[in-house]
Design a protein around this motif. Sequence first.
Motif, PDB file in Angstrom:
ATOM      1  N   GLU A   1      -0.837   0.097  -4.433  1.00 23.89           N
ATOM      2  CA  GLU A   1      -0.306   1.424  -4.133  1.00 23.89           C
ATOM      3  C   GLU A   1      -1.165   2.476  -4.816  1.00 23.89           C
ATOM      4  N   CYS A   2      -0.994   3.712  -4.412  1.00 20.03           N
ATOM      5  CA  CYS A   2      -1.692   4.830  -5.037  1.00 20.03           C
ATOM      6  C   CYS A   2      -0.752   5.470  -6.056  1.00 20.03           C
ATOM      7  N   GLU A   3      -1.336   6.046  -7.084  1.00 22.08           N
ATOM      8  CA  GLU A   3      -0.548   6.707  -8.119  1.00 22.08           C
ATOM      9  C   GLU A   3      -0.614   8.216  -7.923  1.00 22.08           C
ATOM     10  N   PRO A   4       0.488   8.925  -8.217  1.00 20.01           N
ATOM     11  CA  PRO A   4       0.429  10.385  -8.126  1.00 20.01           C
ATOM     12  C   PRO A   4      -0.391  10.957  -9.287  1.00 20.01           C
ATOM     13  N   CYS A   5      -1.058  12.062  -9.031  1.00 19.21           N
ATOM     14  CA  CYS A   5      -1.780  12.739 -10.108  1.00 19.21           C
ATOM     15  C   CYS A   5      -0.773  13.208 -11.153  1.00 19.21           C
ATOM     16  N   LYS A   6      -1.151  13.113 -12.401  1.00 20.36           N
ATOM     17  CA  LYS A   6      -0.268  13.538 -13.495  1.00 20.36           C
ATOM     18  C   LYS A   6      -0.218  15.061 -13.569  1.00 20.36           C
ATOM     19  N   ALA A   7       0.787  15.562 -14.259  1.00 17.22           N
ATOM     20  CA  ALA A   7       0.905  17.005 -14.482  1.00 17.22           C
ATOM     21  C   ALA A   7      -0.376  17.504 -15.139  1.00 17.22           C
TER      22      ALA A   7
END
Length: 107
Positions: free
Chosen positions: A82-88
């Motif tokens: 899966e892909c990870e969301p970019c962090k804040a």
Amino acid sequence: ERGQTSCDLCAAGGYCEVTDDCGGGFTPCLAGSYNEKTGSSSPDACQQCPPGTFSPSSGANSSGTCKSCRSGTFAAGSRNAECEPCKAGSYQNATGAAGCIRCGLGS
């Protein structure tokens, strides 16, 4: 299977361990990888999806199962399920990214 007159090739999407008998048992490639060839006998036959792509399913038999990450996400390394969301504090406006971009000061 008993009474066979020949052995079948192992299916694409995984590999069959080499044994003394026919039908050594099918092992699917892990999520994030695929195998397009039949008759494979080693986990090394499973090719990894490249950085920036993912494949959530095990047993994939085509490189077409490796999909690009959507914008706002990334997949570093290879064999990503899966892909990870970019962090804040970071972003990614492109698809198929292997990382995110840090936001500048004051943003």
